[in-house]
Design a protein around this motif. Structure first.
Motif, PDB file in Angstrom:
ATOM      1  N   LEU A  49       6.141  -7.145 -10.470  1.00 37.85           N
ATOM      2  CA  LEU A  49       5.167  -6.142 -10.900  1.00 37.85           C
ATOM      3  C   LEU A  49       5.763  -4.745 -10.785  1.00 37.85           C
ATOM      4  N   VAL A  50       6.363  -4.428  -9.652  1.00 40.48           N
ATOM      5  CA  VAL A  50       6.962  -3.100  -9.469  1.00 40.48           C
ATOM      6  C   VAL A  50       8.052  -2.863 -10.502  1.00 40.48           C
ATOM      7  N   ASP A  51       8.932  -3.837 -10.680  1.00 38.44           N
ATOM      8  CA  ASP A  51      10.047  -3.675 -11.613  1.00 38.44           C
ATOM      9  C   ASP A  51       9.546  -3.469 -13.044  1.00 38.44           C
ATOM     10  N   ARG A  52       8.508  -4.200 -13.401  1.00 38.64           N
ATOM     11  CA  ARG A  52       7.960  -4.064 -14.754  1.00 38.64           C
ATOM     12  C   ARG A  52       7.336  -2.692 -14.963  1.00 38.64           C
ATOM     13  N   LEU A  53       6.632  -2.203 -13.954  1.00 42.78           N
ATOM     14  CA  LEU A  53       5.949  -0.920 -14.105  1.00 42.78           C
ATOM     15  C   LEU A  53       6.935   0.248 -14.104  1.00 42.78           C
ATOM     16  N   VAL A  54       7.926   0.232 -13.228  1.00 40.55           N
ATOM     17  CA  VAL A  54       8.861   1.357 -13.206  1.00 40.55           C
ATOM     18  C   VAL A  54       9.701   1.401 -14.472  1.00 40.55           C
ATOM     19  N   ALA A  55       9.809   0.278 -15.165  1.00 41.87           N
ATOM     20  CA  ALA A  55      10.529   0.268 -16.444  1.00 41.87           C
ATOM     21  C   ALA A  55       9.816   1.101 -17.500  1.00 41.87           C
ATOM     22  N   GLN A  56       8.548   1.438 -17.252  1.00 43.42           N
ATOM     23  CA  GLN A  56       7.775   2.264 -18.179  1.00 43.42           C
ATOM     24  C   GLN A  56       8.042   3.757 -17.978  1.00 43.42           C
ATOM     25  N   SER A  57       8.816   4.126 -16.981  1.00 39.61           N
ATOM     26  CA  SER A  57       9.000   5.532 -16.622  1.00 39.61           C
ATOM     27  C   SER A  57       9.468   6.423 -17.775  1.00 39.61           C
ATOM     28  N   PRO A  58      10.382   5.973 -18.649  1.00 45.09           N
ATOM     29  CA  PRO A  58      10.808   6.865 -19.736  1.00 45.09           C
ATOM     30  C   PRO A  58       9.667   7.330 -20.637  1.00 45.09           C
ATOM     31  N   GLY A  59       8.587   6.593 -20.688  1.00 47.08           N
ATOM     32  CA  GLY A  59       7.456   6.973 -21.528  1.00 47.08           C
ATOM     33  C   GLY A  59       6.417   7.815 -20.815  1.00 47.08           C
ATOM     34  N   GLN A  60       6.662   8.157 -19.567  1.00 46.78           N
ATOM     35  CA  GLN A  60       5.690   8.905 -18.769  1.00 46.78           C
ATOM     36  C   GLN A  60       5.939  10.401 -18.886  1.00 46.78           C
ATOM     37  N   GLU A  61       4.862  11.170 -18.888  1.00 50.45           N
ATOM     38  CA  GLU A  61       5.006  12.626 -18.887  1.00 50.45           C
ATOM     39  C   GLU A  61       5.812  13.072 -17.662  1.00 50.45           C
ATOM     40  N   GLY A  62       6.752  13.966 -17.883  1.00 49.29           N
ATOM     41  CA  GLY A  62       7.561  14.462 -16.790  1.00 49.29           C
ATOM     42  C   GLY A  62       8.694  13.555 -16.396  1.00 49.29           C
TER      43      GLY A  62
END
Length: 296
Positions: A49-62
């Motif tokens: 779960l953690v690995d999947r969610l942090v993979a979304q970081s490039p699409g996050q503001e900032g």
């Protein structure tokens, strides 16, 4: 909490000089340490779960200023966006703490009725992280909040205070060569270094606490976590200063920080780091298990 820090004043000073200037709770080093220790305790589903969610970081503001590639990164994110003055996240400014005057008896029930504080933020994040109906990008934000705020509530001066912004308005004279000039910053940074060592050579003692006490620290409420921090502020952080402030004094001078103060605080900080890691891992593992049940 029987063990004490046996290093010399000179060793602590050298360690402190290696630290960046302390920021909000625990400083970046303390937050990252807790994130790494929590990740070690995750179940395979929790790690996935953690690995999947942090993979979304490039699409996050900032994402450029505050990238997230690990649970340790996620643990520092709420302070990073604050330091980068990202207005979109100003709503989180009151969620890092809950002002609880040490001059009053220990609170019972909710620490803040309206939920606009660290305990309320943790409760909401625990629910949202387990919600598979939210997008992974939305849940990344939830993970970042959950990690940081669970860690914050274990820093005693993010709960107990004396009309002094959680010790920020209590000036201290540090050990020779030390960095911290106020009580809050001392607990954020210098004491973390004393607890784990400049090169984390004493990190094994934190892991020993996790192995010995992890089971008893799980299954407790957010209010219980906050009460632990409140009691530490009330019974140690303030009264053991050379010049303890009067009740609700506000701005004060706490005097010279002594080696005895550091020695007494070190096992307390070590235990708080261990507790935070255990409880963050527990919250993530619980969310991952709920997600799996929902998918099944």
């Amino acid at each position: 909490m029987a063990r004490t820090f046996g290093g010399t004043v000179a060793a602590l000073v050298a360690a402190c000089l290696l630290l960046p200037a302390p920021a909000m709770a625990w400083g970046g080093a303390g937050h990252r340490l807790i994130g790494d220790l929590a990740y070690e305790q995750l179940t395979p589903r929790g790690r996935a779960l953690v690995d999947r969610l942090v993979a979304q970081s490039p699409g996050q503001e900032g994402a450029t200023a505050c990238p997230v590639a690990s649970l340790a990164d996620a643990s520092t994110w709420a302070d990073c966006v604050r330091g980068a003055h990202m207005a979109s996240f100003d709503y989180m400014s009151t969620l890092h703490y809950v002002n609880t005057p040490i001059s009053r008896p220990a609170p019972t029930g909710l620490f803040c009725i309206d939920g606009d504080c660290v305990t309320g933020a943790i409760r909401r994040a625990e629910i949202d992280l387990a919600n598979p109906g939210l997008s992974d990008l939305s849940r990344l934000l939830v993970l970042e909040q959950l990690a940081h705020f669970i860690e914050d509530v274990h820093q005693p001066l993010h709960v107990g205070e004396n009309s002094d912004k959680g010790g920020n308005d209590v000036q201290i004279t540090p050990l020779p060569g030390g960095r911290a000039r106020n009580l809050h910053a001392l607990w954020d940074g210098d004491l973390v270094t004393a607890a784990v060592g400049a090169d984390q050579e004493r990190l094994g003692e934190v892991r020993d606490l996790i192995r010995a006490h992890g089971a008893e620290w799980r299954g407790q409420s957010v209010e219980q976590w906050a009460l632990e921090s409140f009691q530490i502020s009330k019974t140690y952080a303030y009264p053991n200063l050379v010049t303890p402030p009067a009740a609700d004094q506000g701005r004060a001078n706490g005097g010279q920080i002594s080696q005895a103060y550091v020695d007494g605080a070190t096992p307390i900080v070590r235990e708080q780091l261990a507790r935070a890691a255990v409880r963050l891992a527990e919250a993530i593992n619980r969310a991952a298990a709920a997600e799996s049940t929902s998918a099944g």
